[in-house]
Design a protein around this motif. Structure first.
Motif, PDB file in Angstrom:
ATOM      1  N   THR A  12       0.841  -1.202   0.000  1.00  0.00           N
ATOM      2  CA  THR A  12       0.000   0.000   0.000  1.00  0.00           C
ATOM      3  C   THR A  12       0.876   1.252   0.000  1.00  0.00           C
ATOM      4  N   PHE A  13       1.908   1.257   0.820  1.00  0.00           N
ATOM      5  CA  PHE A  13       2.845   2.390   0.847  1.00  0.00           C
ATOM      6  C   PHE A  13       3.471   2.598  -0.531  1.00  0.00           C
ATOM      7  N   LEU A  14       3.938   1.531  -1.152  1.00  0.00           N
ATOM      8  CA  LEU A  14       4.595   1.639  -2.454  1.00  0.00           C
ATOM      9  C   LEU A  14       3.630   2.144  -3.524  1.00  0.00           C
ATOM     10  N   THR A  15       2.417   1.634  -3.518  1.00  0.00           N
ATOM     11  CA  THR A  15       1.408   2.064  -4.489  1.00  0.00           C
ATOM     12  C   THR A  15       1.026   3.528  -4.277  1.00  0.00           C
ATOM     13  N   ASP A  16       0.770   3.892  -3.033  1.00  0.00           N
ATOM     14  CA  ASP A  16       0.395   5.275  -2.719  1.00  0.00           C
ATOM     15  C   ASP A  16       1.518   6.256  -3.046  1.00  0.00           C
ATOM     16  N   THR A  17       2.746   5.863  -2.733  1.00  0.00           N
ATOM     17  CA  THR A  17       3.883   6.740  -2.996  1.00  0.00           C
ATOM     18  C   THR A  17       4.091   6.921  -4.492  1.00  0.00           C
ATOM     19  N   ALA A  18       3.932   5.860  -5.264  1.00  0.00           N
ATOM     20  CA  ALA A  18       4.043   5.970  -6.721  1.00  0.00           C
ATOM     21  C   ALA A  18       2.999   6.946  -7.260  1.00  0.00           C
ATOM     22  N   ALA A  19       1.790   6.878  -6.752  1.00  0.00           N
ATOM     23  CA  ALA A  19       0.722   7.784  -7.191  1.00  0.00           C
ATOM     24  C   ALA A  19       1.043   9.231  -6.808  1.00  0.00           C
ATOM     25  N   LYS A  20       1.560   9.436  -5.611  1.00  0.00           N
ATOM     26  CA  LYS A  20       1.923  10.784  -5.182  1.00  0.00           C
ATOM     27  C   LYS A  20       3.030  11.350  -6.064  1.00  0.00           C
ATOM     28  N   LEU A  21       4.027  10.529  -6.372  1.00  0.00           N
ATOM     29  CA  LEU A  21       5.114  10.985  -7.233  1.00  0.00           C
ATOM     30  C   LEU A  21       4.606  11.358  -8.620  1.00  0.00           C
ATOM     31  N   THR A  22       3.742  10.550  -9.166  1.00  0.00           N
ATOM     32  CA  THR A  22       3.171  10.854 -10.477  1.00  0.00           C
ATOM     33  C   THR A  22       2.435  12.189 -10.439  1.00  0.00           C
ATOM     34  N   ARG A  23       1.707  12.417  -9.356  1.00  0.00           N
ATOM     35  CA  ARG A  23       0.965  13.675  -9.214  1.00  0.00           C
ATOM     36  C   ARG A  23       1.915  14.866  -9.122  1.00  0.00           C
ATOM     37  N   ILE A  24       2.971  14.759  -8.317  1.00  0.00           N
ATOM     38  CA  ILE A  24       3.854  15.921  -8.152  1.00  0.00           C
ATOM     39  C   ILE A  24       4.755  16.135  -9.368  1.00  0.00           C
ATOM     40  N   GLU A  25       4.939  15.096 -10.176  1.00  0.00           N
ATOM     41  CA  GLU A  25       5.735  15.250 -11.393  1.00  0.00           C
ATOM     42  C   GLU A  25       4.963  15.946 -12.516  1.00  0.00           C
ATOM     43  N   ALA A  26       3.661  16.030 -12.383  1.00  0.00           N
ATOM     44  CA  ALA A  26       2.836  16.638 -13.432  1.00  0.00           C
ATOM     45  C   ALA A  26       3.195  18.106 -13.616  1.00  0.00           C
ATOM     46  N   ASP A  27       3.346  18.520 -14.868  1.00  0.00           N
ATOM     47  CA  ASP A  27       3.616  19.924 -15.155  1.00  0.00           C
ATOM     48  C   ASP A  27       2.464  20.785 -14.648  1.00  0.00           C
ATOM     49  N   GLY A  28       2.821  21.907 -14.062  1.00  0.00           N
ATOM     50  CA  GLY A  28       1.808  22.840 -13.606  1.00  0.00           C
ATOM     51  C   GLY A  28       1.159  22.483 -12.276  1.00  0.00           C
ATOM     52  N   GLN A  29       1.690  21.449 -11.610  1.00  0.00           N
ATOM     53  CA  GLN A  29       1.108  21.055 -10.320  1.00  0.00           C
ATOM     54  C   GLN A  29       1.285  22.191  -9.310  1.00  0.00           C
ATOM     55  N   GLU A  30       0.261  22.446  -8.550  1.00  0.00           N
ATOM     56  CA  GLU A  30       0.336  23.482  -7.525  1.00  0.00           C
ATOM     57  C   GLU A  30       1.369  23.093  -6.468  1.00  0.00           C
ATOM     58  N   ARG A  31       2.133  24.070  -6.067  1.00  0.00           N
ATOM     59  CA  ARG A  31       3.192  23.792  -5.094  1.00  0.00           C
ATOM     60  C   ARG A  31       2.644  23.355  -3.741  1.00  0.00           C
ATOM     61  N   SER A  32       1.467  23.804  -3.399  1.00  0.00           N
ATOM     62  CA  SER A  32       0.871  23.363  -2.132  1.00  0.00           C
ATOM     63  C   SER A  32       0.576  21.857  -2.162  1.00  0.00           C
ATOM     64  N   VAL A  33       0.216  21.339  -3.323  1.00  0.00           N
ATOM     65  CA  VAL A  33      -0.023  19.900  -3.475  1.00  0.00           C
ATOM     66  C   VAL A  33       1.299  19.146  -3.369  1.00  0.00           C
ATOM     67  N   ILE A  34       2.329  19.686  -3.998  1.00  0.00           N
ATOM     68  CA  ILE A  34       3.661  19.067  -3.921  1.00  0.00           C
ATOM     69  C   ILE A  34       4.105  19.014  -2.464  1.00  0.00           C
ATOM     70  N   LYS A  35       3.931  20.106  -1.753  1.00  0.00           N
ATOM     71  CA  LYS A  35       4.334  20.170  -0.345  1.00  0.00           C
ATOM     72  C   LYS A  35       3.555  19.154   0.490  1.00  0.00           C
ATOM     73  N   ARG A  36       2.256  19.065   0.279  1.00  0.00           N
ATOM     74  CA  ARG A  36       1.427  18.122   1.042  1.00  0.00           C
ATOM     75  C   ARG A  36       1.821  16.673   0.751  1.00  0.00           C
ATOM     76  N   ASP A  37       2.003  16.345  -0.524  1.00  0.00           N
ATOM     77  CA  ASP A  37       2.373  14.973  -0.866  1.00  0.00           C
ATOM     78  C   ASP A  37       3.771  14.626  -0.358  1.00  0.00           C
ATOM     79  N   ALA A  38       4.693  15.581  -0.432  1.00  0.00           N
ATOM     80  CA  ALA A  38       6.041  15.351   0.087  1.00  0.00           C
ATOM     81  C   ALA A  38       5.994  15.105   1.596  1.00  0.00           C
ATOM     82  N   HIS A  39       5.156  15.848   2.304  1.00  0.00           N
ATOM     83  CA  HIS A  39       5.006  15.645   3.751  1.00  0.00           C
ATOM     84  C   HIS A  39       4.515  14.224   4.050  1.00  0.00           C
ATOM     85  N   SER A  40       3.527  13.798   3.329  1.00  0.00           N
ATOM     86  CA  SER A  40       2.984  12.452   3.521  1.00  0.00           C
ATOM     87  C   SER A  40       4.029  11.381   3.214  1.00  0.00           C
ATOM     88  N   MET A  41       4.767  11.573   2.122  1.00  0.00           N
ATOM     89  CA  MET A  41       5.798  10.613   1.741  1.00  0.00           C
ATOM     90  C   MET A  41       6.913  10.581   2.784  1.00  0.00           C
TER      91      MET A  41
END
Length: 103
Positions: A12-41
């Motif tokens: 579950t950790f590996l799957t969730d982390t892969a999804a978070k990385l894909t989200r933060i790698e997206a062009d134009g992603q809001e920095r607040s989302v990147i910060k939140r996902d990085a905190h969770s990771m």
């Protein structure tokens, strides 16, 4: 936790982390989302003892809203490479370790 439950939580950790990385790698992603996902990771990786992944996520979390785009992309790339190494390690040493296979 038993072996099967531990494997499930790790998967579950590996799957969730892969999804978070894909989200933060997206062009134009809001920095607040990147910060939140990085905190969770950061927190989840630390729980499993994946120190390098946790430290890189901590750095990304701290810098997400302030660094120039090029530096942000570099940090995200470092985090992706660390995750790929963690994924390989987990598959090789943790998820298959209890399978009963011998070499």
């Amino acid at each position: 936790l038993g072996e099967a439950d531990t494997a499930e939580v790790l998967n579950t950790f590996l799957t969730d982390t892969a999804a978070k990385l894909t989200r933060i790698e997206a062009d134009g992603q809001e920095r607040s989302v990147i910060k939140r996902d990085a905190h969770s990771m950061k927190s989840s990786a630390a729980t499993f003892g994946f120190t390098q992944l946790s430290q890189l996520a901590r750095t990304l979390e701290a810098d997400a809203e302030a660094v120039p785009e090029a530096a942000l992309r570099e940090r995200i790339g470092e985090l992706r490479r660390a995750f790929e190494a963690t994924l390989e390690f987990s598959r090789t040493n943790l998820l298959n370790a209890g399978s009963g296979a011998t070499t």
